[in-house]
Scaffold this motif. Sequence first.
Motif, PDB file in Angstrom:
ATOM      1  N   GLY A   1     -13.742  -0.649  -4.326  1.00  0.00           N
ATOM      2  CA  GLY A   1     -13.768  -0.392  -5.760  1.00  0.00           C
ATOM      3  C   GLY A   1     -13.081   0.885  -6.197  1.00  0.00           C
ATOM      4  O   GLY A   1     -13.308   1.350  -7.320  1.00  0.00           O
ATOM      5  N   GLU A   2     -12.220   1.460  -5.354  1.00  0.00           N
ATOM      6  CA  GLU A   2     -11.506   2.694  -5.698  1.00  0.00           C
ATOM      7  C   GLU A   2     -10.011   2.439  -5.505  1.00  0.00           C
ATOM      8  O   GLU A   2      -9.481   2.563  -4.410  1.00  0.00           O
ATOM      9  CB  GLU A   2     -11.961   3.850  -4.815  1.00  0.00           C
ATOM     10  CG  GLU A   2     -13.453   4.156  -4.921  1.00  0.00           C
ATOM     11  CD  GLU A   2     -13.868   5.275  -3.980  1.00  0.00           C
ATOM     12  OE1 GLU A   2     -12.986   6.043  -3.543  1.00  0.00           O
ATOM     13  OE2 GLU A   2     -15.059   5.380  -3.678  1.00  0.00           O
ATOM     14  N   LEU A   3      -9.321   2.089  -6.606  1.00  0.00           N
ATOM     15  CA  LEU A   3      -7.959   1.589  -6.462  1.00  0.00           C
ATOM     16  C   LEU A   3      -7.019   2.149  -7.531  1.00  0.00           C
ATOM     17  O   LEU A   3      -7.362   2.215  -8.708  1.00  0.00           O
ATOM     18  CB  LEU A   3      -7.972   0.057  -6.554  1.00  0.00           C
ATOM     19  CG  LEU A   3      -6.648  -0.662  -6.332  1.00  0.00           C
ATOM     20  CD1 LEU A   3      -6.113  -0.434  -4.916  1.00  0.00           C
ATOM     21  CD2 LEU A   3      -6.820  -2.165  -6.583  1.00  0.00           C
ATOM     22  N   LEU A   4      -5.819   2.517  -7.079  1.00  0.00           N
ATOM     23  CA  LEU A   4      -4.733   2.921  -7.961  1.00  0.00           C
ATOM     24  C   LEU A   4      -3.654   1.837  -7.901  1.00  0.00           C
ATOM     25  O   LEU A   4      -3.208   1.465  -6.813  1.00  0.00           O
ATOM     26  CB  LEU A   4      -4.162   4.268  -7.509  1.00  0.00           C
ATOM     27  CG  LEU A   4      -2.886   4.760  -8.198  1.00  0.00           C
ATOM     28  CD1 LEU A   4      -3.135   5.045  -9.675  1.00  0.00           C
ATOM     29  CD2 LEU A   4      -2.351   6.012  -7.496  1.00  0.00           C
ATOM     30  N   ILE A   5      -3.245   1.337  -9.070  1.00  0.00           N
ATOM     31  CA  ILE A   5      -2.216   0.305  -9.145  1.00  0.00           C
ATOM     32  C   ILE A   5      -0.967   0.909  -9.785  1.00  0.00           C
ATOM     33  O   ILE A   5      -1.004   1.384 -10.921  1.00  0.00           O
ATOM     34  CB  ILE A   5      -2.683  -0.899  -9.982  1.00  0.00           C
ATOM     35  CG1 ILE A   5      -3.962  -1.499  -9.395  1.00  0.00           C
ATOM     36  CG2 ILE A   5      -1.593  -1.971 -10.050  1.00  0.00           C
ATOM     37  CD1 ILE A   5      -4.600  -2.573 -10.271  1.00  0.00           C
ATOM     38  N   LEU A   6       0.145   0.908  -9.053  1.00  0.00           N
ATOM     39  CA  LEU A   6       1.401   1.467  -9.542  1.00  0.00           C
ATOM     40  C   LEU A   6       2.464   0.376  -9.608  1.00  0.00           C
ATOM     41  O   LEU A   6       2.379  -0.638  -8.908  1.00  0.00           O
ATOM     42  CB  LEU A   6       1.886   2.590  -8.623  1.00  0.00           C
ATOM     43  CG  LEU A   6       0.965   3.801  -8.433  1.00  0.00           C
ATOM     44  CD1 LEU A   6       1.555   4.746  -7.393  1.00  0.00           C
ATOM     45  CD2 LEU A   6       0.750   4.525  -9.753  1.00  0.00           C
TER      46      LEU A   6
ATOM     47  N   GLU B   1       0.834  -1.193   0.000  1.00  0.00           N
ATOM     48  CA  GLU B   1       0.000   0.000   0.000  1.00  0.00           C
ATOM     49  C   GLU B   1       0.877   1.254   0.000  1.00  0.00           C
ATOM     50  O   GLU B   1       1.952   1.273   0.593  1.00  0.00           O
ATOM     51  CB  GLU B   1      -0.902   0.018   1.235  1.00  0.00           C
ATOM     52  CG  GLU B   1      -2.016  -1.009   1.191  1.00  0.00           C
ATOM     53  CD  GLU B   1      -2.951  -0.878   2.378  1.00  0.00           C
ATOM     54  OE1 GLU B   1      -2.566  -0.202   3.345  1.00  0.00           O
ATOM     55  OE2 GLU B   1      -4.045  -1.455   2.340  1.00  0.00           O
ATOM     56  N   GLN B   2       0.398   2.306  -0.676  1.00  0.00           N
ATOM     57  CA  GLN B   2       1.111   3.580  -0.680  1.00  0.00           C
ATOM     58  C   GLN B   2       0.083   4.696  -0.651  1.00  0.00           C
ATOM     59  O   GLN B   2      -0.373   5.187  -1.671  1.00  0.00           O
ATOM     60  CB  GLN B   2       2.018   3.709  -1.909  1.00  0.00           C
ATOM     61  CG  GLN B   2       2.857   4.981  -1.869  1.00  0.00           C
ATOM     62  CD  GLN B   2       4.076   4.910  -2.760  1.00  0.00           C
ATOM     63  OE1 GLN B   2       4.517   3.837  -3.120  1.00  0.00           O
ATOM     64  NE2 GLN B   2       4.622   6.052  -3.110  1.00  0.00           N
ATOM     65  N   GLN B   3      -0.285   5.112   0.556  1.00  0.00           N
ATOM     66  CA  GLN B   3      -1.353   6.082   0.741  1.00  0.00           C
ATOM     67  C   GLN B   3      -1.028   7.467   0.196  1.00  0.00           C
ATOM     68  O   GLN B   3      -1.928   8.212  -0.181  1.00  0.00           O
ATOM     69  CB  GLN B   3      -1.699   6.188   2.228  1.00  0.00           C
ATOM     70  CG  GLN B   3      -2.421   4.964   2.784  1.00  0.00           C
ATOM     71  CD  GLN B   3      -3.844   4.863   2.265  1.00  0.00           C
ATOM     72  OE1 GLN B   3      -4.499   5.867   2.063  1.00  0.00           O
ATOM     73  NE2 GLN B   3      -4.320   3.650   2.060  1.00  0.00           N
ATOM     74  N   ASP B   4       0.262   7.834   0.141  1.00  0.00           N
ATOM     75  CA  ASP B   4       0.575   9.176  -0.326  1.00  0.00           C
ATOM     76  C   ASP B   4       0.435   9.335  -1.832  1.00  0.00           C
ATOM     77  O   ASP B   4       0.631  10.420  -2.376  1.00  0.00           O
ATOM     78  CB  ASP B   4       1.984   9.598   0.111  1.00  0.00           C
ATOM     79  CG  ASP B   4       3.071   8.714  -0.485  1.00  0.00           C
ATOM     80  OD1 ASP B   4       2.733   7.725  -1.156  1.00  0.00           O
ATOM     81  OD2 ASP B   4       4.255   9.017  -0.265  1.00  0.00           O
ATOM     82  N   ALA B   5       0.057   8.261  -2.523  1.00  0.00           N
ATOM     83  CA  ALA B   5      -0.130   8.329  -3.968  1.00  0.00           C
ATOM     84  C   ALA B   5      -1.528   8.798  -4.353  1.00  0.00           C
ATOM     85  O   ALA B   5      -1.804   9.037  -5.519  1.00  0.00           O
ATOM     86  CB  ALA B   5       0.143   6.957  -4.602  1.00  0.00           C
ATOM     87  N   ILE B   6      -2.407   8.918  -3.369  1.00  0.00           N
ATOM     88  CA  ILE B   6      -3.791   9.288  -3.659  1.00  0.00           C
ATOM     89  C   ILE B   6      -4.185  10.553  -2.914  1.00  0.00           C
ATOM     90  O   ILE B   6      -3.580  10.910  -1.908  1.00  0.00           O
ATOM     91  CB  ILE B   6      -4.768   8.140  -3.278  1.00  0.00           C
ATOM     92  CG1 ILE B   6      -4.507   7.662  -1.859  1.00  0.00           C
ATOM     93  CG2 ILE B   6      -4.665   6.999  -4.271  1.00  0.00           C
ATOM     94  CD1 ILE B   6      -5.451   6.589  -1.378  1.00  0.00           C
ATOM     95  N   ALA B   7      -5.212  11.210  -3.421  1.00  0.00           N
ATOM     96  CA  ALA B   7      -5.754  12.398  -2.757  1.00  0.00           C
ATOM     97  C   ALA B   7      -6.801  11.943  -1.757  1.00  0.00           C
ATOM     98  O   ALA B   7      -7.815  11.360  -2.126  1.00  0.00           O
ATOM     99  CB  ALA B   7      -6.390  13.335  -3.795  1.00  0.00           C
ATOM    100  N   ASN B   8      -6.521  12.157  -0.473  1.00  0.00           N
ATOM    101  CA  ASN B   8      -7.424  11.705   0.584  1.00  0.00           C
ATOM    102  C   ASN B   8      -7.791  12.892   1.469  1.00  0.00           C
ATOM    103  O   ASN B   8      -7.079  13.198   2.424  1.00  0.00           O
ATOM    104  CB  ASN B   8      -6.759  10.595   1.415  1.00  0.00           C
ATOM    105  CG  ASN B   8      -7.687  10.047   2.482  1.00  0.00           C
ATOM    106  OD1 ASN B   8      -8.814  10.513   2.649  1.00  0.00           O
ATOM    107  ND2 ASN B   8      -7.211   9.051   3.215  1.00  0.00           N
TER     108      ASN B   8
ATOM    109  N   ALA C   1      -4.107   2.904  -2.782  1.00  0.00           N
ATOM    110  CA  ALA C   1      -3.113   2.706  -3.835  1.00  0.00           C
ATOM    111  C   ALA C   1      -2.181   1.579  -3.428  1.00  0.00           C
ATOM    112  O   ALA C   1      -1.805   1.462  -2.250  1.00  0.00           O
ATOM    113  CB  ALA C   1      -2.319   3.991  -4.069  1.00  0.00           C
ATOM    114  N   VAL C   2      -1.811   0.746  -4.400  1.00  0.00           N
ATOM    115  CA  VAL C   2      -0.854  -0.327  -4.137  1.00  0.00           C
ATOM    116  C   VAL C   2       0.256  -0.265  -5.172  1.00  0.00           C
ATOM    117  O   VAL C   2       0.041   0.154  -6.309  1.00  0.00           O
ATOM    118  CB  VAL C   2      -1.510  -1.731  -4.166  1.00  0.00           C
ATOM    119  CG1 VAL C   2      -2.431  -1.919  -2.984  1.00  0.00           C
ATOM    120  CG2 VAL C   2      -2.248  -1.971  -5.482  1.00  0.00           C
TER     121      VAL C   2
END
Length: 209
Positions: A57-62, A19-26, A190-191
């Motif tokens: 259902g809200e996911l960013l894959i890096l 997981e990488q939380q800083d990759a998303i706007a929260n 985000a993962v």
Amino acid sequence: GVLDRSLHGAVLIALGLKEQQDAIANPWRFVFQQPDEPERLLPTGTRITKVYDEAAGELLILGEPGSGKTTLLLELTRDLLDRAKRDDKLQMPVIFNLSSWAIKKQEIAEWLVEELQTKYQVPDELGKIWVYTDQILPLFDGLDEMDSNARPACVDAINAYRLKHLVSTVVCSRKVEYLAQTKRIALRNAVVVQPLTRKQIDDCLLYTS
């Protein structure tokens, strides 16, 4: 069937995810003044569909080039298609490559209708019904494939689309290109796909030898 053809009968390796939380706007992080959450390595063998479900259902894959991002996206699409076949109330998952968005820089909904027509031969009127009644679950790939100057505007367009359409959304991108910009996609989680371990490589070689 795209996933099966892409593998050509090869073994599907269970990729590591972090997981990488800083990759998303929260925005909630700022409301509650929570400190940045540390990166968390997910248990070995965690399936991308489980990560998707936990992210509502809200996911960013890096990931790095060749790390298996698109294969994970195809695996997720296959599982979501199976669900949609069993329950016609669920949204239809469709993969869209964002590289073509940069040509016209349209609103995402309008672009989705065009992509359904040109890439999947869905008639224009039917595509409009599907998109504007939120029957499509978009899985976006290729954010990194467009010119770097277009990426911030694309991120803004995706975020604007999500404000209007309450649909699950997945975005897949190379890590370096995504994090090089200041804009962030407003998704729940985000993962990052992890490099293969020595054991995974050895096991794969033994299987294919």
